[in-house]
Write an enzyme that holds these catalytic residues in place. Structure first.
Site, PDB file in Angstrom:
ATOM      1  N   SER A 185       0.768  -1.340   0.090  1.00 21.01           N
ATOM      2  CA  SER A 185       0.053   0.155  -0.015  1.00 21.01           C
ATOM      3  C   SER A 185       0.835   1.414   0.129  1.00 21.01           C
ATOM      4  O   SER A 185       2.114   1.376   0.435  1.00 21.01           O
ATOM      5  CB  SER A 185      -0.700  -0.031   1.249  1.00 21.01           C
ATOM      6  OG  SER A 185      -1.511   0.975   1.380  1.00 21.01           O
TER       7      SER A 185
ATOM      8  N   SER B 202       9.160  10.290   8.796  1.00 21.98           N
ATOM      9  CA  SER B 202       8.158  11.628   8.890  1.00 21.98           C
ATOM     10  C   SER B 202       8.518  12.968   9.178  1.00 21.98           C
ATOM     11  O   SER B 202       9.481  12.804  10.374  1.00 21.98           O
ATOM     12  CB  SER B 202       6.863  11.013   9.634  1.00 21.98           C
ATOM     13  OG  SER B 202       5.960  12.078   9.690  1.00 21.98           O
TER      14      SER B 202
ATOM     15  N   TYR C  40       3.216   8.434  17.833  1.00 22.12           N
ATOM     16  CA  TYR C  40       3.689   8.336  16.359  1.00 22.12           C
ATOM     17  C   TYR C  40       5.094   9.131  16.184  1.00 22.12           C
ATOM     18  O   TYR C  40       6.080   8.717  15.737  1.00 22.12           O
ATOM     19  CB  TYR C  40       2.668   8.501  15.519  1.00 22.12           C
ATOM     20  CG  TYR C  40       3.119   8.683  14.046  1.00 22.12           C
ATOM     21  CD1 TYR C  40       3.057   7.365  13.426  1.00 22.12           C
ATOM     22  CD2 TYR C  40       3.423   9.815  13.531  1.00 22.12           C
ATOM     23  CE1 TYR C  40       3.501   7.434  12.089  1.00 22.12           C
ATOM     24  CE2 TYR C  40       3.788   9.796  11.976  1.00 22.12           C
ATOM     25  CZ  TYR C  40       3.773   8.569  11.436  1.00 22.12           C
ATOM     26  OH  TYR C  40       4.253   8.738  10.194  1.00 22.12           O
TER      27      TYR C  40
ATOM     28  N   LYS D  78       8.934   8.078  15.414  1.00 22.71           N
ATOM     29  CA  LYS D  78       9.873   8.556  14.144  1.00 22.71           C
ATOM     30  C   LYS D  78      10.873   9.358  14.751  1.00 22.71           C
ATOM     31  O   LYS D  78      11.982   9.548  13.853  1.00 22.71           O
ATOM     32  CB  LYS D  78       8.625   9.368  13.359  1.00 22.71           C
ATOM     33  CG  LYS D  78       7.599   8.588  12.802  1.00 22.71           C
ATOM     34  CD  LYS D  78       8.145   7.646  11.686  1.00 22.71           C
ATOM     35  CE  LYS D  78       6.829   6.751  10.869  1.00 22.71           C
ATOM     36  NZ  LYS D  78       7.455   6.042   9.958  1.00 22.71           N
TER      37      LYS D  78
ATOM     38  N   THR E  89      -2.313   8.679   1.002  1.00 22.79           N
ATOM     39  CA  THR E  89      -2.227   7.119   1.012  1.00 22.79           C
ATOM     40  C   THR E  89      -3.325   6.511   2.143  1.00 22.79           C
ATOM     41  O   THR E  89      -4.029   7.635   2.772  1.00 22.79           O
ATOM     42  CB  THR E  89      -1.081   6.488   1.600  1.00 22.79           C
ATOM     43  OG1 THR E  89      -1.066   6.990   3.093  1.00 22.79           O
ATOM     44  CG2 THR E  89       0.223   7.061   0.725  1.00 22.79           C
TER      45      THR E  89
HETATM   46  N1  LIG Z   1       0.838   8.910   4.617  1.00 21.54           N
HETATM   47  C1  LIG Z   1       1.495   9.956   5.147  1.00 21.54           C
HETATM   48  O1  LIG Z   1       0.873  10.966   5.200  1.00 21.54           O
HETATM   49  C2  LIG Z   1       2.737   9.842   5.757  1.00 21.54           C
HETATM   50  C3  LIG Z   1       3.572  10.736   6.120  1.00 21.54           C
HETATM   51  C4  LIG Z   1       4.894  10.537   6.576  1.00 21.54           C
HETATM   52  C5  LIG Z   1       5.296   9.393   6.779  1.00 21.54           C
HETATM   53  N2  LIG Z   1       4.373   8.245   6.528  1.00 21.54           N
HETATM   54  C6  LIG Z   1       5.142   7.101   6.631  1.00 21.54           C
HETATM   55  O2  LIG Z   1       5.044   6.290   5.342  1.00 21.54           O
HETATM   56  C7  LIG Z   1       5.084   4.944   5.676  1.00 21.54           C
HETATM   57  C8  LIG Z   1       4.281   4.329   4.765  1.00 21.54           C
HETATM   58  O3  LIG Z   1       2.924   4.823   5.101  1.00 21.54           O
HETATM   59  P1  LIG Z   1       1.555   4.920   4.067  1.00 21.54           P
HETATM   60  O4  LIG Z   1       1.285   6.231   3.790  1.00 21.54           O
HETATM   61  O5  LIG Z   1       2.249   4.223   2.768  1.00 21.54           O
HETATM   62  O6  LIG Z   1       0.545   4.107   4.808  1.00 21.54           O
HETATM   63  P2  LIG Z   1      -0.225   2.786   4.354  1.00 21.54           P
HETATM   64  O7  LIG Z   1      -0.989   2.928   2.933  1.00 21.54           O
HETATM   65  O8  LIG Z   1      -1.234   2.596   5.634  1.00 21.54           O
HETATM   66  O9  LIG Z   1       0.680   1.653   4.449  1.00 21.54           O
HETATM   67  C9  LIG Z   1       1.261   0.927   5.458  1.00 21.54           C
HETATM   68  C10 LIG Z   1       1.979  -0.251   4.941  1.00 21.54           C
HETATM   69  O10 LIG Z   1       2.281  -1.016   6.423  1.00 21.54           O
HETATM   70  C11 LIG Z   1       2.135  -2.305   6.145  1.00 21.54           C
HETATM   71  N3  LIG Z   1       1.905  -2.746   7.631  1.00 21.54           N
HETATM   72  C12 LIG Z   1       0.993  -2.467   8.663  1.00 21.54           C
HETATM   73  N4  LIG Z   1       1.014  -3.253   9.595  1.00 21.54           N
HETATM   74  C13 LIG Z   1       2.119  -3.883   9.356  1.00 21.54           C
HETATM   75  C14 LIG Z   1       2.505  -5.032  10.270  1.00 21.54           C
HETATM   76  N5  LIG Z   1       2.169  -5.329  11.428  1.00 21.54           N
HETATM   77  N6  LIG Z   1       3.276  -5.904   9.583  1.00 21.54           N
HETATM   78  C15 LIG Z   1       3.928  -5.740   8.259  1.00 21.54           C
HETATM   79  N7  LIG Z   1       3.445  -4.710   7.508  1.00 21.54           N
HETATM   80  C16 LIG Z   1       2.589  -3.839   8.086  1.00 21.54           C
HETATM   81  C17 LIG Z   1       0.651  -2.322   5.371  1.00 21.54           C
HETATM   82  O11 LIG Z   1       0.336  -3.581   4.686  1.00 21.54           O
HETATM   83  P3  LIG Z   1      -0.385  -4.940   5.433  1.00 21.54           P
HETATM   84  O12 LIG Z   1      -1.882  -4.069   5.799  1.00 21.54           O
HETATM   85  O13 LIG Z   1      -0.668  -5.808   4.180  1.00 21.54           O
HETATM   86  O14 LIG Z   1       0.338  -5.393   6.557  1.00 21.54           O
HETATM   87  C18 LIG Z   1       1.031  -1.394   4.188  1.00 21.54           C
HETATM   88  O15 LIG Z   1       1.732  -2.012   3.221  1.00 21.54           O
HETATM   89  C19 LIG Z   1       4.871   4.627   7.202  1.00 21.54           C
HETATM   90  O16 LIG Z   1       5.966   4.438   7.870  1.00 21.54           O
HETATM   91  C20 LIG Z   1       4.258   6.049   7.696  1.00 21.54           C
HETATM   92  O17 LIG Z   1       4.496   6.371   9.089  1.00 21.54           O
HETATM   93  C21 LIG Z   1       3.113   8.285   5.929  1.00 21.54           C
END
Ligand SMILES: NC(=O)c1ccc[n+]([C@@H]2O[C@H](COP(=O)([O-])OP(=O)(O)OC[C@H]3O[C@@H](n4cnc5c(N)ncnc54)[C@H](OP(=O)(O)O)[C@@H]3O)[C@@H](O)[C@H]2O)c1
Length: 259
Positions: A15, A135, A148, A152, A183
């Site tokens: 994702s 982040s 959170y 980070k 996302t």
């Molecule tokens: N979106 C934002 O605004 C944002 C901003 C700053 C930083 N980030 C960081 O970017 C990274 C990716 O986030 P995203 O925005 O892409 O969110 P996302 O779409 O919710 O993706 C999260 C991913 O983590 C996996 N995951 C969750 N729990 C897990 C577990 N217990 N074991 C293994 N995999 C697990 C999920 O896959 P499954 O459900 O298949 O396990 C999914 O592939 C994160 O570290 C987040 O903190 C996001």
């Protein structure tokens, strides 16, 4: 760093940012190993990337994370890099955060990258790469997701320290600090909801594909830390120079409870 014929493990590849990195790295000619919990979503990401090895694992489960690493060591003689993208949010004040959920948050966002790096580092040759998707919350304390933010900050410290530890081996460590990326992250949180008055107030918004592009460019140019989008550095700088003003503005955002 060049990508052609290089093998990367991407966590959180089913994702969002991890999935976009898989597609973008594949377009550069990289070979991929994709992991997360959901096999069907990983297979869809692998198909989008034109083919990849898929190994489902729950990274909050020590046995599951260990078997993932053992399988990689057995089946892939060489691994050129890891992208740690798996992560989860928790919208609540620290004192209202459920203790089990807080532990899971730290296990996934901080301890899993530390453990997976520890286990797989011997596979990575000199000149390889480790990417931590952290982040901007690891540079500025965001009170509506305080724990959170703390996870980070810990990841940032690990990433910066690892770069120094691995300098002799020329293993690049790229720390990626996105602001807001479109996302499913906000729907997948462990607890709470994004503050209502913040939801419509996203100054520095990017797509997952733009974030993946920044990761590729960061690796190619040997960057240490990137904020995505780059204008987010202004926020980081403002918080360093004028903490009382910036923190005062942050205080207006309160997470919504979901019980
Ligand atoms: N979106 C934002 O605004 C944002 C901003 C700053 C930083 N980030 C960081 O970017 C990274 C990716 O986030 P995203 O925005 O892409 O969110 P996302 O779409 O919710 O993706 C999260 C991913 O983590 C996996 N995951 C969750 N729990 C897990 C577990 N217990 N074991 C293994 N995999 C697990 C999920 O896959 P499954 O459900 O298949 O396990 C999914 O592939 C994160 O570290 C987040 O903190 C996001």
């Amino acid at each position: 760093m060049q990508f052609r014929e290089k093998t990367f493990l991407i966590t959180g590849a089913s994702s969002g940012i991890g999935r976009a990195c898989a597609a973008r790295f594949a377009a550069e000619g990289a070979r991929l190993i994709l992991t997360s919990r959901r096999r069907d979503a990983l297979e869809a990401a692998a198909a989008q990337a034109g083919g990849a090895a898929v190994i489902p694992a729950d990274l909050t489960d020590a046995n599951s994370a260990a078997s993932l690493c053992e399988r990689i060591c057995a089946d892939f003689p060489r691994l050129d890099g890891i992208v740690h993208s798996a992560g989860v949010g928790l919208y609540a004040p620290s004192y209202d955060s459920h203790p089990d959920k807080a532990r899971r948050l730290l296990e996934l966002n901080f301890l899993a990258p530390v453990e997976i790096t520890r286990r797989l580092l011997p596979q990575i040759p000199d000149g390889g790469a480790v990417v931590t998707i952290s982040s901007v919350a690891g540079k500025i304390p965001l009170p509506w997701l305080n724990l959170y933010s703390a996870s980070k900050y810990a990841l940032n410290a690990f990433s910066d320290g690892l770069r120094i530890e691995l300098a002799e081996r020329r293993i690049g460590v790229l720390n990626v600090c996105p602001c807001y990326v479109e996302t499913p992250f906000q729907q997948n949180v462990l607890q709470g909801r994004v503050p209502a008055n913040l939801a419509g107030d996203r100054m520095f918004k990017v797509t997952a594909e733009e974030c993946a592009e920044a990761v590729v460019n960061g690796l190619r140019n040997g960057k240490r830390t990137i904020v995505v989008p780059r204008i987010g550095w202004l926020l980081v700088l403002a918080a360093r120079l004028f903490p009382a003003t910036v923190h005062g503005r942050m205080a207006q955002y309160k997470p919504r409870r979901v019980d």
